[in-house]
Write an enzyme that holds these catalytic residues in place. Sequence first.
Site, short mmCIF file in Angstrom:
data_model
loop_
_atom_site.label_atom_id
_atom_site.label_comp_id
_atom_site.label_asym_id
_atom_site.label_seq_id
_atom_site.Cartn_x
_atom_site.Cartn_y
_atom_site.Cartn_z
N LEU A 241 0.84 -1.27 -0.03
CA LEU A 241 0.03 -0.03 -0.02
C LEU A 241 0.91 1.09 0.16
O LEU A 241 1.17 1.82 1.13
CB LEU A 241 -0.99 -0.07 1.09
CG LEU A 241 -2.10 0.98 1.04
CD1 LEU A 241 -2.99 0.96 0.01
CD2 LEU A 241 -3.05 0.76 2.52
N HIS A 242 1.41 1.65 -1.16
CA HIS A 242 2.58 2.61 -1.27
C HIS A 242 2.28 3.98 -0.82
O HIS A 242 2.68 4.47 0.01
CB HIS A 242 2.71 2.71 -3.03
CG HIS A 242 3.12 1.38 -3.56
ND1 HIS A 242 4.12 0.61 -3.15
CD2 HIS A 242 2.42 0.71 -4.12
CE1 HIS A 242 4.19 -0.35 -3.88
NE2 HIS A 242 3.20 -0.36 -4.60
N ASP A 243 1.19 4.64 -1.41
CA ASP A 243 1.21 6.29 -1.03
C ASP A 243 0.71 6.62 0.28
O ASP A 243 1.06 7.67 0.61
CB ASP A 243 0.07 6.68 -2.28
CG ASP A 243 0.64 6.48 -3.71
OD1 ASP A 243 1.98 6.46 -3.65
OD2 ASP A 243 -0.06 6.37 -4.50
#
Length: 312
Positions: A241-243
């Site tokens: 879940l990068h951002d």
Amino acid sequence: MALRKIIIDTDPGQDDAAAIMLALASPELEVLGITAVAGNVPLALTGRNVRMVTEICGRADIPVYAGADRPLARKLVTAEHVHGKTGLDGIDLFEPARPLEPEHAVDFIIEKLRTEPAGSVTLCPLGPLTNIATVLERAPDVVNRIKQIVLMGGGFFEGGNITPSAEFNIYVDPEAAKIVFGAGVPLTMMPLDVTHKVLTTRARVERLRANGNRASVAMADMLEFFERFDEEKYGTDGGPLHDPTVIAWLLDPGMFSGRNCNVEIETGSDLTLGATVVDWWKVSGRPENALVVNDVDADRFFDLLIERLGRL
């Protein structure tokens, strides 16, 4: 305590949507506006997607501005294979009620940096850095007025996710990234090395869904679509879940760790185009220009995300 003023620059993307939701659910942050850039999907979709997310959160008061529709010097590369044709596949989509603001995103960012107190605005890029680089090039007087840039992008020990050596956001517009990393603005980088440690496991997604409110259920639906690509690619329970790591770092930097490094952007090699060359071991002698984050307390991250989205 004074609110931290931020501008989110983004190309939603389900994980971008999670970051926007986390910011809008956090009373410590004042979101001055959200700017859209072409990246995960073309600009017409990213601008619509931002507005959909704000309306799902009950925050249609947040102004949204469209920015660059292509990289500075290259053809646009998109990521529909990850995010779906709309960028937000996984939920029932709708046409937002509030239109885009008439002002260009770059003009909005420049205006805010000039009119807000110097050193009070943090820029939070979640996609390709085209808008931010254009701001720095067009209005050099604002460079010293930026409090900080906290961005998601790059990778070093983890490698790349769009090529063997490059992370998507940097790869799409490496020339823009080179400008941003060379601008002298205090910069924090959330690379794949940390984002791959926050996995949307089934248990975490179900905890989020159990909140029961519109935003949490919508995000759970989006994540169930989004994670299918990375689960197959990496063989993990859930995907990175990068951002939202960008927003989580603003809220609770103590859950993260990293070090100050020199980071250079590769723009000349076809083989390693868009690579972030991180001098982790300080062997180059080049000056430090970024705090590079490489570790996180993943449980603490998801506790924050799930609790905050439950407030929307």
